[in-house]
Motif scaffolding. Structure first.
Motif, short mmCIF file in Angstrom:
data_model
loop_
_atom_site.label_atom_id
_atom_site.label_comp_id
_atom_site.label_asym_id
_atom_site.label_seq_id
_atom_site.Cartn_x
_atom_site.Cartn_y
_atom_site.Cartn_z
N THR A 79 1.02 -1.18 -0.18
CA THR A 79 0.16 0.01 0.15
C THR A 79 0.68 1.56 -0.23
OG1 THR A 79 -0.49 0.47 2.13
CG2 THR A 79 -1.93 -0.94 1.23
N HIS A 80 2.04 1.68 0.14
CA HIS A 80 2.72 2.63 0.70
C HIS A 80 3.88 1.98 1.41
CE1 HIS A 80 1.34 2.00 5.36
NE2 HIS A 80 2.23 3.21 5.43
N THR A 81 5.32 2.46 1.34
CA THR A 81 6.43 2.11 1.36
C THR A 81 7.16 2.73 2.78
OG1 THR A 81 6.95 4.30 0.55
CG2 THR A 81 7.66 1.77 -0.76
N ARG A 83 8.49 1.48 7.00
CA ARG A 83 9.09 0.77 6.75
C ARG A 83 8.75 -0.39 7.32
NH1 ARG A 83 14.19 0.67 5.42
NH2 ARG A 83 14.63 -1.43 6.91
N ASP A 84 7.94 -0.16 8.16
CA ASP A 84 6.49 -1.30 8.51
C ASP A 84 5.83 -2.18 7.61
OD1 ASP A 84 4.91 1.13 8.57
OD2 ASP A 84 4.18 -0.64 10.36
N HIS A 85 5.82 -1.43 6.65
CA HIS A 85 4.57 -2.24 5.62
C HIS A 85 5.87 -3.55 3.78
CE1 HIS A 85 1.02 -0.65 6.27
NE2 HIS A 85 2.37 -0.03 7.66
N SER A 86 6.51 -2.33 3.71
CA SER A 86 7.34 -3.28 2.38
C SER A 86 8.67 -3.52 2.60
CB SER A 86 7.50 -1.75 1.28
OG SER A 86 8.34 -0.79 1.87
N GLY A 168 -4.01 0.00 4.12
CA GLY A 168 -3.37 0.06 4.92
C GLY A 168 -3.21 1.08 5.97
N ASP A 169 -2.56 1.84 5.93
CA ASP A 169 -1.99 3.31 6.95
C ASP A 169 -3.35 4.17 6.86
OD1 ASP A 169 -0.76 1.59 8.10
OD2 ASP A 169 0.88 2.87 8.33
N HIS A 170 -4.11 3.96 5.28
CA HIS A 170 -5.27 5.66 5.86
C HIS A 170 -6.30 5.77 6.63
CE1 HIS A 170 -7.15 9.13 3.22
NE2 HIS A 170 -8.19 7.65 2.83
N ALA A 207 -4.00 -1.83 7.75
CA ALA A 207 -2.63 -2.98 8.24
C ALA A 207 -2.42 -2.81 10.03
CB ALA A 207 -1.26 -1.93 7.80
N HIS A 208 -3.34 -1.91 10.36
CA HIS A 208 -3.68 -1.98 11.74
C HIS A 208 -4.29 -1.80 12.64
CE1 HIS A 208 0.83 -1.00 11.46
NE2 HIS A 208 0.57 -0.33 10.76
N GLY A 209 -4.88 -3.34 13.58
CA GLY A 209 -6.27 -2.83 14.66
C GLY A 209 -7.24 -3.44 13.29
#
Ligand SMILES: [Zn+2]
Length: 290
Positions: A79-81, A83-86, A168-170, A207-209
């Motif tokens: 979803t984006h870059t 460091r906890d994602h990609s 993601g984190d949006h 991505a969280h929750g």
């Protein structure tokens, strides 16, 4: 902001959320990641997509490979870059041969303020999805929904067969998203939230929750929350000039000290947005009513 759920957390387990979707929690809890990054596996049994593979930690990559089993991985999608994602996209691509598909790499001036340590600079997609473009596999189609704001390259992925949206984190299930200028942009963030508000997704998988079962209601609440922050900022500025950090103790009472930096950046993101709209003005790091 939600408090952490009771342990044990399901770190490393593949939890089935609906027929096409499983979720694996990475071992990277923190004040910014809640219980950790949640990687999603989308599959109808015949070849899967892995969404937000997470941090490049061996334990998490092993957990993902165990969950996938013998099934081919059709795409590794980010979803984006942050460091906890990609970062896990690379070891996972090496071990499965799957292409990396999704958000664009973040374009940064290497010495400028955008050279943020929280970005994964080595992210190298095989295919970039633009707004409205889709990646499909046997029994699933994931369509990109451009949602800049949290970061400029952020995408959500809509699973067309089920009406789920991977956010993601949006939009997260536990907290408001952090918008850190200059790459994070509150004007874009609000516009992206409004765009989600126009959609009819059934459920959000952040991505969280936890999963969000009433997405439109949450989006309306988040838009209202941001507008309320904006009014607070204008109210404080009406009393006199402020620096971004001066707002934090007034607006975020009781916030964990570790998150004060993030709160200051969020205020700054609002100030920049208000400046663009001609409502406030700045000189150096001091802000006042325009
Ligand atoms: Zn994240």
């Amino acid at each position: 902001m939600a408090s952490l759920p009771a342990k044990p957390w399901p770190t490393g387990d593949a939890l089935q959320l609906e027929p096409l979707v499983r979720r694996v929690l990475a071992p990277n809890p923190s004040p910014y990641t809640y219980t950790g990054t949640q990687t999603y596996i989308v599959s109808a049994g015949d070849g899967c997509a892995v969404i937000d593979p997470g941090p490049a930690e061996a334990e998490h990559i092993d957990a993902l490979l165990t969950a996938v089993g013998d099934e081919p991985v059709i795409a590794i999608m980010c979803t984006h870059t942050h460091r906890d994602h990609s970062p896990a996209s690379r070891p996972l691509a090496e071990r499965t041969g799957a292409p990396i598909v999704g958000c664009a790499p973040l374009v940064m001036n290497d010495s400028g303020p955008r050279a943020d340590a929280s970005f994964d600079r080595d992210y190298a997609p095989d295919r970039v999805l633009h707004d409205g473009e889709a990646m499909s596999g046997p029994g699933w189609t994931l369509r990109a929904v451009a949602t800049p704001g949290h970061v400029s390259n952020h995408l959500c992925f809509a699973l067309e067969e089920s009406g789920a949206l991977f956010t993601g984190d949006h939009v997260m299930g536990w907290s408001t998203s952090v918008v850190v200028p200059p790459d994070g942009d509150m004007t874009d963030y609000m516009r992206s939230l409004e765009a989600l508000g126009m959609r009819e997704d059934r459920v959000y998988y952040p991505a969280h929750g936890e999963a969000v079962k009433k997405p439109q209601q949450l989006v309306r609440g988040m838009l209202g929350h941001r507008r309320q922050r904006e009014r607070q900022i204008l109210r404080h500025l009406a009393e006199g000039p402020h620096r971004a950090e001066d707002f934090v103790p007034k607006m975020y009472r009781g916030l964990d000290e570790k998150l004060h930096g993030a709160a200051r950046m969020s205020v700054l993101a609002h100030l920049i947005d208000l400046e663009r709209r001609g409502l406030v003005a700045r000189s150096d790091d001091t802000w006042q009513m325009a």
